[in-house]
Design a protein around this motif. Structure first.
Motif, short mmCIF file in Angstrom:
data_model
loop_
_atom_site.label_atom_id
_atom_site.label_comp_id
_atom_site.label_asym_id
_atom_site.label_seq_id
_atom_site.Cartn_x
_atom_site.Cartn_y
_atom_site.Cartn_z
N ASP A 111 65.43 44.52 59.33
CA ASP A 111 66.72 43.59 59.01
C ASP A 111 66.79 42.20 59.65
OD1 ASP A 111 67.21 45.33 56.79
OD2 ASP A 111 68.91 46.42 57.78
N ASP A 112 66.33 42.35 61.00
CA ASP A 112 66.68 41.40 61.84
C ASP A 112 65.56 40.30 61.77
OD1 ASP A 112 64.69 42.94 63.24
OD2 ASP A 112 65.55 42.52 65.26
N LEU A 113 64.54 40.39 61.03
CA LEU A 113 63.39 39.50 60.79
C LEU A 113 63.94 38.21 59.76
CD1 LEU A 113 59.82 40.13 59.62
CD2 LEU A 113 60.95 38.55 58.38
N CYS A 114 63.91 37.31 60.22
CA CYS A 114 64.63 35.98 59.58
C CYS A 114 63.40 35.12 58.86
CB CYS A 114 65.23 35.13 60.48
SG CYS A 114 66.41 35.77 61.55
N PHE A 115 63.82 34.88 57.51
CA PHE A 115 62.91 34.18 56.60
C PHE A 115 63.41 32.93 56.46
CE2 PHE A 115 61.06 38.10 54.73
CZ PHE A 115 59.82 38.02 54.86
N HIS A 116 62.53 31.69 56.84
CA HIS A 116 62.59 30.50 56.60
C HIS A 116 61.98 29.96 55.36
CE1 HIS A 116 64.42 29.64 60.60
NE2 HIS A 116 63.89 30.86 60.62
N MET A 117 62.46 29.28 54.53
CA MET A 117 61.96 28.71 53.31
C MET A 117 61.32 27.36 53.56
SD MET A 117 61.08 28.93 50.03
CE MET A 117 60.28 28.00 48.77
N ILE A 118 60.05 27.19 53.58
CA ILE A 118 59.46 25.69 54.12
C ILE A 118 58.71 25.13 52.86
CG2 ILE A 118 59.46 26.70 56.56
CD1 ILE A 118 56.30 27.30 55.97
N GLY A 119 58.66 25.92 51.83
CA GLY A 119 57.99 25.13 50.72
C GLY A 119 58.62 24.50 49.84
N HIS A 120 58.19 23.97 48.65
CA HIS A 120 59.08 23.14 47.77
C HIS A 120 59.82 24.09 47.04
CE1 HIS A 120 60.42 20.57 44.66
NE2 HIS A 120 59.82 20.92 43.71
N LEU A 121 61.07 23.89 46.89
CA LEU A 121 62.10 24.99 46.11
C LEU A 121 62.67 24.48 45.06
CD1 LEU A 121 63.86 27.52 46.30
CD2 LEU A 121 65.49 26.33 47.75
N GLN A 122 62.37 25.09 44.02
CA GLN A 122 62.88 24.73 42.55
C GLN A 122 64.15 24.86 42.23
OE1 GLN A 122 59.37 26.70 40.69
NE2 GLN A 122 59.04 25.04 39.54
N ARG A 123 65.26 24.34 41.73
CA ARG A 123 66.30 24.59 41.56
C ARG A 123 66.67 25.78 40.95
NH1 ARG A 123 66.54 19.49 39.32
NH2 ARG A 123 67.46 20.09 37.69
N ASN A 124 65.73 26.43 39.87
CA ASN A 124 65.99 27.70 39.41
C ASN A 124 65.90 28.80 40.15
OD1 ASN A 124 63.45 27.60 39.27
ND2 ASN A 124 63.18 27.66 36.91
#
Length: 229
Positions: free
Chosen positions: A72-85
């Protein structure tokens, strides 16, 4: 696998220390994001067991698959292109979104964050080198974007991010990092409400040491930890 990842991590952390020593920075100012895209759960668990807690992924689907299987204490960072949907699916699992590249995306994040009662930390992606193949705001668009997004109560602009060009010699990217650092400092000095400007995410396996020397507070290292994809 674990032994290799441990050795690689030791080398990366040693490089962080030496880069900080060269430019008189405190190594505590630099957060390592272990870029785990396309890597199996065992690789993430191995890096976690070695003490890493921040992991970067490019695809929402991978985060959705991996998050429930890891501590649970692992943190994900979104670093790629993110689509709105994909925003609605992503928000419950992500610590920070590094790749906000448009006002429309920021608005979508605000809408979904408000719906679930969360404040989402974001970085604005800046296409410093003006590469046609890359997403991101142009340098001269960033201040206006920060001012507009700062009005969103459920979105907090924490800083800036860039993906520098792929180069043979990391020194070639020094001007890119210098330009983003200057922009970051200029915006920070404006003390814009609801904007912390505490994070500068730049530098990857090939050039993170130069990025640290130029002020990076987060570096995104994949191959240097997990090996070639």
């Amino acid at each position: 696998m674990k032994e290799t990842i441990l050795e690689n991590l030791k080398q990366v952390h040693a490089n962080i220390l030496s880069s900080c020593a060269r430019c008189g920075r405190d190594p505590k100012e630099v957060t390592l994001i272990a870029v785990s895209k396309t890597k199996p759960l065992q690789a993430l668990q191995a890096a976690y067991d070695c003490g890493e807690r921040n992991f970067g992924e490019n695809k929402v689907q991978e985060i959705l698959q991996k998050a429930p299987m890891l501590p649970d204490d692992l943190c994900f960072h979104m670093i790629g292109h993110l689509q709105r949907n994909k925003v609605r699916q992503l928000l419950p699992y992500v610590t920070m979104i590094h790749s906000v590249d448009s006002l429309r995306l920021a608005s979508e994040i605000q809408q979904e964050a408000e719906r679930i009662g969360k404040v989402v930390d974001i970085l604005l992606e800046v296409n410093v080198a003006q590469e046609e193949s890359k997403f991101g705001f142009a340098v001269n668009e960033v201040l206006d974007a920060v001012l507009q997004i700062s009005r969103f109560p459920n979105v907090r602009v924490c800083g800036l991010m860039t993906i520098a060009p792929f180069v043979e010699n990391s020194e070639q990217n020094r001007p890119v990092f210098q330009k983003l650092f200057q922009l970051y400092v200029d915006i920070k000095h404006k003390n814009i409400d609801n904007t912390s400007m505490s994070v500068l995410s730049m530098g990857m396996t090939g050039d993170y040491q130069v990025a640290i020397e130029e002020g990076a507070t987060m570096i995104r290292v994949g191959t240097g930890i997990f090996g070639v994809r």
